[in-house]
Write a protein that holds these residues in place. Structure first.
Motif, PDB file in Angstrom:
ATOM      1  N   ILE A 586      -0.286   4.709   0.362  1.00  0.00           N
ATOM      2  CA  ILE A 586      -0.315   4.995  -1.077  1.00  0.00           C
ATOM      3  C   ILE A 586      -0.635   3.735  -1.868  1.00  0.00           C
ATOM      4  O   ILE A 586      -1.447   3.745  -2.790  1.00  0.00           O
ATOM      5  CB  ILE A 586       1.041   5.561  -1.546  1.00  0.00           C
ATOM      6  CG1 ILE A 586       1.379   6.847  -0.784  1.00  0.00           C
ATOM      7  CG2 ILE A 586       1.003   5.854  -3.034  1.00  0.00           C
ATOM      8  CD1 ILE A 586       2.770   7.359  -1.089  1.00  0.00           C
ATOM      9  N   ALA A 587       0.016   2.607  -1.486  1.00  0.00           N
ATOM     10  CA  ALA A 587      -0.166   1.380  -2.254  1.00  0.00           C
ATOM     11  C   ALA A 587      -1.620   0.923  -2.201  1.00  0.00           C
ATOM     12  O   ALA A 587      -2.107   0.280  -3.115  1.00  0.00           O
ATOM     13  CB  ALA A 587       0.761   0.287  -1.725  1.00  0.00           C
ATOM     14  N   ARG A 588      -2.301   1.228  -1.101  1.00  0.00           N
ATOM     15  CA  ARG A 588      -3.701   0.828  -1.020  1.00  0.00           C
ATOM     16  C   ARG A 588      -4.589   1.729  -1.867  1.00  0.00           C
ATOM     17  O   ARG A 588      -5.670   1.350  -2.270  1.00  0.00           O
ATOM     18  CB  ARG A 588      -4.165   0.858   0.432  1.00  0.00           C
ATOM     19  CG  ARG A 588      -4.012  -0.523   1.077  1.00  0.00           C
ATOM     20  CD  ARG A 588      -4.664  -0.560   2.428  1.00  0.00           C
ATOM     21  NE  ARG A 588      -3.908   0.181   3.399  1.00  0.00           N
ATOM     22  CZ  ARG A 588      -4.322   0.376   4.639  1.00  0.00           C
ATOM     23  NH1 ARG A 588      -5.485  -0.086   5.029  1.00  0.00           N
ATOM     24  NH2 ARG A 588      -3.581   1.034   5.500  1.00  0.00           N
ATOM     25  N   ALA A 589      -4.097   2.963  -2.130  1.00  0.00           N
ATOM     26  CA  ALA A 589      -4.931   3.935  -2.831  1.00  0.00           C
ATOM     27  C   ALA A 589      -4.787   3.847  -4.353  1.00  0.00           C
ATOM     28  O   ALA A 589      -5.729   4.110  -5.078  1.00  0.00           O
ATOM     29  CB  ALA A 589      -4.602   5.346  -2.352  1.00  0.00           C
ATOM     30  N   THR A 590      -3.630   3.472  -4.873  1.00  0.00           N
ATOM     31  CA  THR A 590      -3.414   3.505  -6.322  1.00  0.00           C
ATOM     32  C   THR A 590      -2.424   2.447  -6.770  1.00  0.00           C
ATOM     33  O   THR A 590      -1.510   2.083  -6.027  1.00  0.00           O
ATOM     34  CB  THR A 590      -2.897   4.892  -6.777  1.00  0.00           C
ATOM     35  OG1 THR A 590      -2.457   4.784  -8.127  1.00  0.00           O
ATOM     36  CG2 THR A 590      -1.739   5.368  -5.936  1.00  0.00           C
TER      37      THR A 590
END
Lengths: 627, 233
Positions: A586-590
């Motif tokens: 998730i952290a890499r996506a948004t």
């Protein structure tokens, strides 16, 4: 000096008003719904931001613009609170306490990211109140007129609330529901409407507190957790459910802080002590003193002894004969991973090993010991900083610095735990969060020692641990041993005593178990292992910052434990693995990963209000009945 | 007026009611008799939505109520007086009555504090006393008065004579007869056969969560076998 004290006294009175508004709202909501609204600080923050926008919209210069904006913001926040009650909390009144707390925590995350998205990361300087921009001269010092107005707001609101509670039918119903909401329903009162209106009032007060504070303090994204921690302290000191107590406690704490600032720098024994940096310590000292003398708060009443409150948990099954060999095999397999290369996978695995230990220590506290902590990251962080500081400032070798981590983590837990085990349930959870927030603030403010917001850098281990693969193996081994020790203790007589104390404190007491003492030791042990995990974290990352022990990390731990299931030994390890992998994605996506996480938690809580383990149990039972 | 059929009641996962059935006619006083743990209190609680019902139906004046939330059942006209009284101890007598107040019903004079003080003269002298500082007998009067403020057409009384001095028990019996005279139906749970005889028209004998005997009070007194099987220790 005198003048300074008087001025700071007035400053303290002004600060007390906002604090009182927030704390009393929290207290009223808890009284009726038995839900501790961790998102109450977020409502306060929302009040600040909404007031900023509404005042800008209505016109900053005019009194109508300012006061209309303040009132409009408070009303809007009240409506938001009512909506939260109707859409989220109403569905989980019968769910376990922990899930309710987690749901409000999820709201904290969502609101924070919503504010970030709507208003940006910069602090927003508030306008000053038209007509009250001047200052009054008192004892040769200038006191802002606006502060004098705020000083009046507290007692006025206290009076209005008293009238509302004691002179209206609504207030009578609220007081009755605080005592026995089921009986109120049987007498024909619609609880749902009552709860929604109570949430409106509580949220309105929080929003008003935030909006009124805007001219004194810029709207910012960190205020939600700092104010809710303050409000928890006020409510614990004043007594849960007591409006007068909240007022008294808000005054006391705001004054103590103001006096610390008034005293300023004092030279004692040749060293300069800056009291103005001790405001948090003063808050802590007051709370400690009150809890020792009156554990239920200044104007609170001792709660009735809980008899079989909450569902009885099924006993933990002792591991079968294959469990330990299987666990060892798993560790062995993990130890072979570096043979496949030193990629990103290794970095993730180190994280997973560390957080598995952290989650296992929290699980030990929540499951077998039955104490829900919302500030477990404090001990993780104390361990990190102890290891980091010993390494950097004392020049200790990594091995020795790693020993400092559990020692300091445990010592912190020993100190805070002494207070925490005097409370139970949500009170305990509130206190753990308050302590964690205090530790965070000290680390954040103490630039000279902890590096403040920059944290500590350059923690790369030298010598034999310099190699990533070796480091991974060391982390894996230490984590595995730590988790093994925790699991072993659960099935030792010590663990039995803890579980007995959790399931029936009275009976455990009657058969000779010193409940508080066991809980205290259990708390300290959980802190010790969290500290160990923190120490490993410091050296695996090479740098640490206040975020290492922030409230968000405590929530991460909770989510890991709940994802895996509280009533299993392997739960926290699986939960930590799933969580770390998911968060990485998730952290890499948004950038709004907090909101995503919060929404995910809300979804889990709403879909499985009895917990994932509970949902599975129901499914199994249904399948069994169908046969 | 009230017809309950084949109720299965649960406390969590433990089943307490096994096909319990009962009925109360308009203006009737019906008593549920049975030993400790027979399911009398659970039956009353299940009627007002405080106990989860697995199966069964409850009709009150033609309306099905077994799935309604407690406050809707109360507003339809069923008042519930719990065994442990559950007075709001922080609230005064007048405030306790206020919590119970609901709109008047067509065709009946609404209960007011003044009318209730006529019925329970002891309470009149302690209007502003907190519920927590009243004797057990006074609390028992207050809990009934509080329920009557909702103008119920049927009152469920759970063990009203339990733990009270004999003189108060007599007053309780008088109260129940007064309610009957006012046209209020009463369903009470009791262990005290003598008290039941003094007030009730009909009886259900409850054992292991179901009704084992249903008939008039006189029929029960004539049936020594039924009494011996289910009531005597």
């Amino acid at each position: 000096m005198t003048a300074n004290v008087v001025i700071q006294f007035l400053n303290g009175l002004a600060g007390a008003s906002s604090l009182f508004l927030v704390a009393t709202g929290l207290s009223i909501i808890f009284g009726v719904s038995r839900i501790v609204n961790f998102a109450h600080g977020s409502l306060y923050m929302l009040g600040m931001y909404l007031a900023w926008s509404l005042i800008a919209f209505f016109g900053r210069g005019s009194p109508f613009g300012f006061w209309g904006g303040v009132l409009g913001a408070a009303l809007a926040v009240g409506v938001a609170g009512a909506l939260v009650e109707m859409l989220v909390l109403r569905r989980i009144y019968r769910a376990p306490e922990m899930f309710q707390l987690l749901a409000t925590f999820a709201l904290v995350l969502v609101v924070k990211d919503a504010a970030l998205w709507l208003w940006g990361a910069e602090d927003l300087l508030g306008p000053r109140a038209p007509g009250l921009r001047g200052a009054v001269e008192i004892l040769g010092r200038r006191v802002p007129e606006y502060d004098l107005l705020l000083i009046a707001v507290g007692p006025v609101v206290l009076g209005l609330l008293w009238l509302l509670m004691n002179r209206t039918r609504w207030g009578t119903l609220v007081r009755a529901a605080t005592q026995d909401r089921e009986m109120v329903a049987v007498l024909g009162v619609d609880q749902a409407k009552l709860f929604t209106s109570v949430f409106f009032l509580g949220a309105f007060l929080a929003g008003l507190g935030g909006a009124l504070q805007l001219p004194r303090e810029p709207a910012n994204l960190a205020v939600d957790l700092s104010i809710v921690a303050d409000a928890f302290v006020v409510v614990v000191v004043g007594g849960m459910g007591s409006i007068g107590g909240a007022f008294l406690a808000a005054l006391l704490i705001a004054q103590a802080k103001a006096m610390c600032i008034a005293i300023g720098d004092v030279e004692l024994f040749g060293t300069v002590f800056s009291f103005s940096k001790f405001t948090l310590v003063a808050e802590f000292a007051i709370m400690a003193a009150v809890l020792v003398v009156r554990p239920w708060g200044l104007l609170g009443r001792p709660p009735a002894a809980a008899r079989g409150a909450g569902a009885v948990e099924p006993p933990l099954v002792p591991p079968g004969p294959l469990f330990w060999p299987a666990a060892m095999l798993a560790v062995l397999v993990l130890a072979l991973v570096p043979l496949g290369g030193e990629g990103y996978a290794l970095v993730l695995l180190i994280d997973i090993a560390i957080f598995a230990l952290f989650a296992a220590s929290l699980h030990f506290l929540m499951g077998p010991a039955g104490m829900v902590s919302f500030g477990h990251a404090a001990y993780f962080g104390l361990g990190s900083y102890a290891a980091g500081l010993a390494f950097l400032k004392l020049g200790w070798p990594v091995e020795a610095a790693l020993l400092a981590a559990p020692a300091i983590g445990g010592a912190g837990a020993l100190l805070f735990g002494w207070f925490c085990v005097r409370l139970s349930g949500v009170y305990l959870a509130m206190l753990t969060l308050a302590f964690a927030q205090i530790v965070w603030s000290v680390v954040f403010q103490w630039d000279a020692f902890t590096g403040g917001s920059n944290g500590l850098v350059g923690l790369w281990p030298q010598g034999w641990l310099k190699d990533r693969t070796t480091l991974y193996l060391a982390v894996l081994l230490v984590s595995a041993l730590g988790i093994f020790a925790l699991w072993r203790m659960v099935h030792a007589p010590f663990g039995y005593a803890l579980r007995a104390a959790r399931d029936s404190a009275l009976r455990a007491d009657a058969i000779g178990i010193d409940v508080r003492r066991f809980q205290w030791i259990g708390f300290a042990l959980a802190g010790t292992f969290a500290g160990l995990a923190g120490g490993l974290f410091a050296f695996s990352k090479g740098s640490i910052s206040p975020e290492t022990l922030g409230v968000a990390r405590s929530v991460d731990g909770l989510v890991m434990v709940l994802l895996g299931g509280v009533q299993t030994l392997t739960g926290p390890v699986l939960g930590a693995t799933a969580f770390t992998l998911l968060q990485d994605e998730i952290a890499r996506a948004t950038t709004y990963w907090r909101a995503v996480l919060g929404l995910a938690i809300l979804a889990i809580v709403l879909v499985f209000p009895m917990g994932i383990a509970g949902a599975l149990r129901i499914l199994v039972a249904r399948a069994g009945a169908g046969r | 007026m009230l017809v309950a059929e084949n109720l299965d009641g649960f406390y969590g996962r433990a089943q307490v009611l096994f096909g319990m059935s009962l009925s109360v006619g308009a203006g009737e006083v019906v008593v549920l008799l049975g030993r400790n743990g027979a399911g009398k209190s659970t039956t009353l609680k299940s009627l007002v939505g405080l106990v989860e019902l697995g199966a069964g139906s409850v009709a009150f004046e033609g309306t099905r109520i077994e799935r309604l939330p407690s406050h809707r059942i109360a507003r339809l006209g069923i008042g519930y007086v719990p065994e442990d009284r559950r007075i709001f101890t922080d609230l005064t007598v007048m405030e306790n009555l206020e919590v119970g107040r609901q709109p008047a019903r067509a065709g009946a004079a609404p209960w007011t504090p003044e009318r209730l003080f006529d019925l329970f003269p002891n309470l009149a002298a302690m209007r502003d006393r907190p519920g927590g500082r009243m004797s057990g007998g006074e609390q028992q009067m207050l809990t009934i008065a509080r329920t009557l403020m909702g103008n119920p057409r049927l009152v469920l009384l759970d063990e009203p004579s339990e733990g009270l001095a004999p003189v108060i028990v007599e007053e309780m019996a008088r109260t129940i007869r007064t309610l009957k005279a006012e046209g209020v139906s009463v369903l009470l749970a009791e262990q005290n056969l003598h008290f039941a005889r003094a007030v009730a028209d009909r009886a259900h004998v409850v054992e292991k969560g179901r009704s084992r005997f249903a008939g008039t009070m006189d029929a029960l007194m004539g049936d020594a076998a039924a009494r011996a099987a289910f009531l005597e220790v």
